[in-house]
Design a protein around this motif. Structure first.
Motif, short mmCIF file in Angstrom:
data_model
loop_
_atom_site.label_atom_id
_atom_site.label_comp_id
_atom_site.label_asym_id
_atom_site.label_seq_id
_atom_site.Cartn_x
_atom_site.Cartn_y
_atom_site.Cartn_z
N GLN A 165 0.00 3.21 -10.53
CA GLN A 165 -0.33 2.09 -11.39
C GLN A 165 -0.27 0.77 -10.64
OE1 GLN A 165 2.18 2.22 -14.84
NE2 GLN A 165 1.01 3.86 -15.82
N CYS A 166 0.14 0.81 -9.40
CA CYS A 166 0.20 -0.43 -8.61
C CYS A 166 -1.19 -1.05 -8.53
CB CYS A 166 0.66 -0.13 -7.18
SG CYS A 166 2.35 0.49 -7.08
N PRO A 167 -1.30 -2.35 -8.74
CA PRO A 167 -2.60 -3.00 -8.58
C PRO A 167 -3.03 -3.00 -7.12
CG PRO A 167 -0.89 -4.64 -8.91
CD PRO A 167 -0.24 -3.30 -9.12
N LEU A 175 0.82 -1.21 0.00
CA LEU A 175 0.00 0.00 0.00
C LEU A 175 0.85 1.25 0.00
CD1 LEU A 175 -2.76 -1.09 2.54
CD2 LEU A 175 -3.02 -0.80 0.08
N ALA A 176 1.99 1.21 0.72
CA ALA A 176 2.86 2.37 0.79
C ALA A 176 3.47 2.71 -0.54
CB ALA A 176 3.96 2.13 1.84
N ALA A 177 3.58 1.71 -1.42
CA ALA A 177 4.25 1.92 -2.70
C ALA A 177 3.57 3.01 -3.51
CB ALA A 177 4.27 0.62 -3.49
N CYS A 185 9.46 6.76 -5.22
CA CYS A 185 10.58 5.86 -5.54
C CYS A 185 10.17 4.41 -5.38
CB CYS A 185 11.78 6.16 -4.64
SG CYS A 185 12.43 7.83 -4.84
N ALA A 186 8.85 4.15 -5.36
CA ALA A 186 8.37 2.79 -5.09
C ALA A 186 8.73 1.85 -6.22
CB ALA A 186 6.85 2.80 -4.91
N VAL A 187 8.68 0.55 -5.90
CA VAL A 187 9.05 -0.47 -6.88
C VAL A 187 8.02 -0.60 -7.99
CG1 VAL A 187 10.39 -1.80 -5.23
CG2 VAL A 187 7.94 -2.25 -5.47
N CYS A 188 6.87 0.06 -7.88
CA CYS A 188 5.83 -0.07 -8.90
C CYS A 188 6.20 0.62 -10.20
CB CYS A 188 4.51 0.51 -8.39
SG CYS A 188 3.84 -0.42 -7.01
#
Length: 475
Positions: A31-33, A15-17, A22-25
């Motif tokens: 766009q993270c699912p 959720l933090a992404a 700088c998230a891994v998404c």
């Protein structure tokens, strides 16, 4: 079946992404699912080779008009299904003794006995009819007249209708040696003009008229289908999704290739590869493709290329006996097991999200993510059912038919399917929840040999033909 839940820490990081640039998404974190709900059930894929209806390697069996004693054997069909994982047969009927007469009742009785054996043993047939299997001049004539062919089709038609359930498809034989539309005495051997092709299309139309509308008719080359479409409406384009499985000639004309990988153009299967290969690659998304190999051709016929082209042209079935050198090379190269698994459809259930805490009388739903890792789709109609079975009294069973068409669970894709049920107000206790994919015909509906097994561990019930999803407790 294994059930997993995400640890709280993983969900928090996920959720933090979407708030961390700088998230891994990726560059756009939003766009993270969304994470799966906490009650999501995850399933384990199986690599087991097992029998499933309407796909896989097939056994070719020849039935001569001169030997009416040769018949299919239900026990042999059952054994092949159990030990060899084979459910398909190419039944090649030779009408040699009926070139200028009606087919005898004894021959028709033998064919009917074969259909009954398929029902009893758990198999289905690809049908092909022809008059000769020797292309030498001494065996001429190689076939009979169009009028006699049509008369023979009229005789066969009642049996096609009565036993549609165990017919995978019919190949457009009759013309030429082996029914392959080439060595012919009564048609143009190398047709070029519309006039040359016209008798062939008259035969095709007569077969389509007499074959039940939910069954397809295989043509030997892409040229044949493209020329047919050109002469019967002018729309020479591959099937689109909105056209698929309609009772039209375009939707019902399928493909077969009996010299798969044997040369650069598969020994004349393709006459214009730049046009015909793309046509077949698209058209076979919604029509059957199958056949056999007929000889080695260097690296072209090796297993790596076989897998590539089976995937591209959506192969459902192939002859297990021909050509042995080619098939042995697939074994030697380590590709045979992959081909056995992937011929036709192969459905893997990745996850399911059921309704939370339903009670008797509620609407219940379970959403499935089903991945097709096979080369092809289903092409014959098939039912989709949600089944609830009481753990205390298995005779207490509730079946909910779904308005879902699994023929559109496409290869290489994941389909999201929601199954729904209105729970009976009298239901109490614990129930097993199952997915059932039975044959569309009532005569086979309750036979588990004709139900589809998902490629997952700890899911298949061979006694019922059901795929176990989860449990449901109702107070």
């Amino acid at each position: 079946m294994k059930r997993y839940k995400f640890p709280l820490l993983i969900i928090s990081l996920f959720l933090a992404a979407c708030t961390n640039p700088c998230a891994v998404c990726g560059e756009d974190p939003c766009q993270c699912p969304a994470p799966d709900p906490a009650n999501t059930i995850y399933y384990t894929e199986s690599d087991e080779i097992f029998a499933n209806p309407e796909r896989g390697f097939l056994v070719q069996v020849y039935y001569e008009s001169s030997d009416l004693n040769s018949k299919a054997n239900a026990k042999s069909i059952e054994n092949n299904r159990s030990s060899q994982k084979i459910t398909l047969y190419l039944h090649s009927y030779y009408l040699t003794d009926y070139m200028e007469s009606d087919i005898s009742q004894a021959f028709l009785d033998r064919m009917e006995a074969n259909f009954k054996a398929l029902r009893a043993g758990g198999g289905k047939a690809v049908l092909r009819y022809s008059y000769k299997h020797d292309e030498s001049n001494k065996s001429k004539p190689w076939d009979t007249s169009l009028d006699w062919m049509k008369r023979h089709i009229d005789q066969l038609a009642p049996y096609w209708k009565e036993y549609t359930d165990v017919i995978l498809l019919v190949q457009a034989g009759f013309i030429g040696v082996w029914g392959e539309w080439y060595y012919t005495s009564n048609f143009k051997m190398n047709p070029r003009t519309d006039e040359d092709y016209a008798p062939r299309w008259e035969l095709v139309n007569h077969i389509l008229k007499n074959l039940p509308e939910d069954r397809q008719l295989g043509l030997r080359t892409p040229t044949f289908k493209m020329r047919y479409l050109q002469m019967n409406g002018g729309d020479v384009t591959p099937l689109a999704e909105h056209e698929a499985y309609a009772p039209t000639a375009k939707a019902r004309l399928a493909a077969f290739n009996d010299c798969f990988l044997a040369s650069t153009n598969d020994v004349g299967t393709y006459s214009n590869t730049e046009i015909e290969r793309p046509f077949w690659a698209e058209d076979t998304k919604y029509t059957f493709m199958g056949g056999e190999t007929c000889g080695e051709c260097g690296n072209r016929s090796k297993g790596e290329n076989a897998v590539k082209e089976m995937e591209e042209y959506h192969w459902t079935y192939i002859n297990r006996d021909y050509h042995k050198d080619v098939l042995n090379s697939w074994f030697d190269g380590g590709y045979m097991n992959e081909i056995k698994r992937r011929l036709g459809y192969r459905f893997v259930l990745d996850k399911a999200i059921p309704s939370e805490n339903p009670t008797a009388g509620d609407d219940y739903a379970i959403t499935l993510s089903i991945r097709n890792v096979g080369f092809a789709s289903l092409h014959n109609p098939r039912a989709v059912e949600l089944v609830l079975v009481s753990k205390n009294d298995p005779s207490q069973k509730f079946t909910y038919k779904q308005q879902v068409d699994p023929r559109f669970w496409m290869p290489g894709e994941t389909s999201t399917v929601t199954l729904r049920a209105k729970l009976d107000k009298q239901m109490t206790g614990e129930y097993g929840v199952y997915l059932n994919l039975p044959d569309a015909y009532d005569v086979l509906h309750d036979n588990p040999a004709f139900s589809i097994r998902l490629a997952n561990e700890d899911m298949w019930d061979e006694k019922t033909g059901y795929n176990y999803l989860t449990d449901l407790v109702l107070q």
